[in-house]
Motif scaffolding. Sequence first.
Motif, PDB file in Angstrom:
ATOM      1  N   VAL A 112      -1.746  -8.405 -10.915  1.00  0.00           N
ATOM      2  CA  VAL A 112      -1.032  -7.072 -10.992  1.00  0.00           C
ATOM      3  C   VAL A 112      -2.319  -6.295 -10.316  1.00  0.00           C
ATOM      4  N   GLU A 113      -3.570  -6.565 -10.401  1.00  0.00           N
ATOM      5  CA  GLU A 113      -4.726  -5.783  -9.737  1.00  0.00           C
ATOM      6  C   GLU A 113      -4.209  -5.763  -8.059  1.00  0.00           C
ATOM      7  N   ALA A 118      -3.060  -2.642  -3.308  1.00  0.00           N
ATOM      8  CA  ALA A 118      -2.248  -2.428  -2.065  1.00  0.00           C
ATOM      9  C   ALA A 118      -1.567  -1.018  -2.134  1.00  0.00           C
ATOM     10  N   LYS A 119      -0.998  -0.618  -3.233  1.00  0.00           N
ATOM     11  CA  LYS A 119      -0.465   0.858  -3.561  1.00  0.00           C
ATOM     12  C   LYS A 119      -1.623   1.811  -3.202  1.00  0.00           C
ATOM     13  N   TYR A 120      -2.831   1.561  -3.629  1.00  0.00           N
ATOM     14  CA  TYR A 120      -3.846   2.729  -3.710  1.00  0.00           C
ATOM     15  C   TYR A 120      -4.181   2.722  -1.979  1.00  0.00           C
ATOM     16  N   GLU A 124      -4.432   5.989   0.465  1.00  0.00           N
ATOM     17  CA  GLU A 124      -5.192   6.466   1.278  1.00  0.00           C
ATOM     18  C   GLU A 124      -4.769   6.781   2.779  1.00  0.00           C
ATOM     19  N   VAL A 125      -4.158   5.680   3.254  1.00  0.00           N
ATOM     20  CA  VAL A 125      -3.799   5.782   4.671  1.00  0.00           C
ATOM     21  C   VAL A 125      -2.687   6.899   4.812  1.00  0.00           C
TER      22      VAL A 125
END
Length: 215
Positions: A112-113, A118-120, A124-125
């Motif tokens: 899950v980490e 990946a979502k974070y 940011e992008v």
Amino acid sequence: MEEKKVKIEVSRLALVFIILFGLSLLIWSFVIGVWVGTKIEKKAQKEEIVLEQPVPSQAPSTPPVVLSNETTPPPAPSVSNETTPPAPVKISPPPSSEKPVKEEIAKKEVPVEQKKKAKYQKKEVAKIATQIKEIPTVFYSVQIGAFSKKEIAEKLKDNAISKGYKAFMKEYKTNGEILYKVYVGKYSTKEEAKKYITQIAKDLNVEHPFVTEIK
């Protein structure tokens, strides 16, 4: 007198016991008779069903008769000492379903980490992209004309492009009216843009060009 009374009581008990024993024998004999009768009836019904089933008639198969004028001798039986072994049967193994099962397990076992990271990173992008869009890019250019009609502005722009200049057009709203301004060149400083004013005026036959800051 007391001895006679005792003898009479004993004889009565014996009679009662004999009567009960006889009744029990009659009942058991009746039950056994009924059970045996049902068994015999079932066997008789089975035999009748077997006898009633029709026996398939086996008609003798007569080979077809071929009439021909010529009598051909029957082929001689081939006798060989060698016995040909039967062809080996290839048994194909069942398709292994381990790969898709392993792939599904690997997909399920993604921590899950990693998904959260990946979502974070995507967020940011996206933030950086919006910040880049919001930052104004300031440069200097030489304005060669401003017109209320778009066709005239486009002609002047095309003329400048045909003569080798990097020309572009922008729309501006002033007092409810739209002006189409034509520019030539993109320079990082105002002094650099001023060097080309006289040459642009001669080549494009433009009066009073000037340097402007474009945001």
